[in-house]
Motif scaffolding. Sequence first.
Motif, PDB file in Angstrom:
ATOM      1  N   GLU A  36       0.834  -1.195   0.000  1.00  0.00           N
ATOM      2  CA  GLU A  36       0.000   0.000   0.000  1.00  0.00           C
ATOM      3  C   GLU A  36       0.869   1.244   0.000  1.00  0.00           C
ATOM      4  N   SER A 161      -6.801   5.386   0.172  1.00  0.00           N
ATOM      5  CA  SER A 161      -7.970   4.547  -0.094  1.00  0.00           C
ATOM      6  C   SER A 161      -9.107   5.412  -0.590  1.00  0.00           C
ATOM      7  N   THR A 219      -5.420  -0.265   8.159  1.00  0.00           N
ATOM      8  CA  THR A 219      -5.478  -1.244   7.072  1.00  0.00           C
ATOM      9  C   THR A 219      -5.502  -2.669   7.618  1.00  0.00           C
ATOM     10  N   SER A 222      -8.980  -3.576   8.088  1.00  0.00           N
ATOM     11  CA  SER A 222      -9.607  -3.840   6.791  1.00  0.00           C
ATOM     12  C   SER A 222      -9.171  -5.183   6.227  1.00  0.00           C
ATOM     13  N   SER A 227     -12.179  -5.716   2.485  1.00  0.00           N
ATOM     14  CA  SER A 227     -12.403  -4.379   1.932  1.00  0.00           C
ATOM     15  C   SER A 227     -12.320  -4.442   0.412  1.00  0.00           C
ATOM     16  N   ASP A 229     -12.597  -1.885  -1.461  1.00  0.00           N
ATOM     17  CA  ASP A 229     -11.809  -0.709  -1.806  1.00  0.00           C
ATOM     18  C   ASP A 229     -10.316  -1.032  -1.851  1.00  0.00           C
ATOM     19  N   MET A 230      -9.845  -1.796  -0.865  1.00  0.00           N
ATOM     20  CA  MET A 230      -8.421  -2.116  -0.777  1.00  0.00           C
ATOM     21  C   MET A 230      -8.073  -3.468  -1.384  1.00  0.00           C
TER      22      MET A 230
END
Length: 276
Positions: A36, A161, A219, A222, A227, A229-230
């Motif tokens: 990330e 994100s 994170t 998540s 997630s 999104d991630m």
Amino acid sequence: MKKLLALLLAALMLLACTACGDTTAVKVIDIDLSEELYAFGVDKDQPELLAKANELIKEIKENGKFDEICNKYFGDGTPTPVTSAALDESKDQLVVVTNAEFAPFEYKQGDQYLGIDMEIADLLAKKLDKELVILNVAFEAVCLNVGQKKADIAMAGLTISEDRTKHVTFTDSYYTASQRLIVKGDDTTFDECKTLEDVEKILNGFGADVKVGVQNGTTGESYCAGSEDMGFAGLKVTAKGYANGALATQDMINGNLDYVIIDAAPAATIAASFNK
């Protein structure tokens, strides 16, 4: 008799020293669970601040200042404490919101702030010729504070994100991060793992009876919950949130958790602290 007592005392001292030398309370599994990008979250209504922050990131990357700061926390350099001024709306101030529970990016010693992000915040304030104010809040409220106009910029080891862009505009990325596992020192579950796939196979085999500690709003949370999104599918484990990774790790040592998932750099800092 005196000789025997002396020998017994020496033996006891040797055993005590041996016990003291066994300092591996926890260990970090050296395999990234994710990749990330960290960035700073700027007030959506301050495009000039966004431009200046991006300009600073480019400057410190090119002139070696960023590497110099990182060496203070990952190498043999000495951290530089940063002092926050009192919030005063009558003054020209840069208000930075953070969560000082995330060493080596932000943490506190007494009334002073330390960490990679905090030293960059100090540089940004100087670049803008403004007084630096640092607000310390819960991590899950960092971006929200900027969105609510309580701060100008969030600097808190933030992973870019889509969800967070509801509250902030992200700068260019300044750091590549990842999630890692912290386990007890005598836990051999992941010792034979060589790849991410090896680790994920074990993690995906765990059920709700396995408890994993995470820092609230991060994170790591998540990763466990899942997630879209991630790009995290999520785990079947029971995730338990904490104010910081150190508290989660202590609870793991106390026997209340099986594992902790947190960003790689904080994981290393936490492990080094517990293994002293």
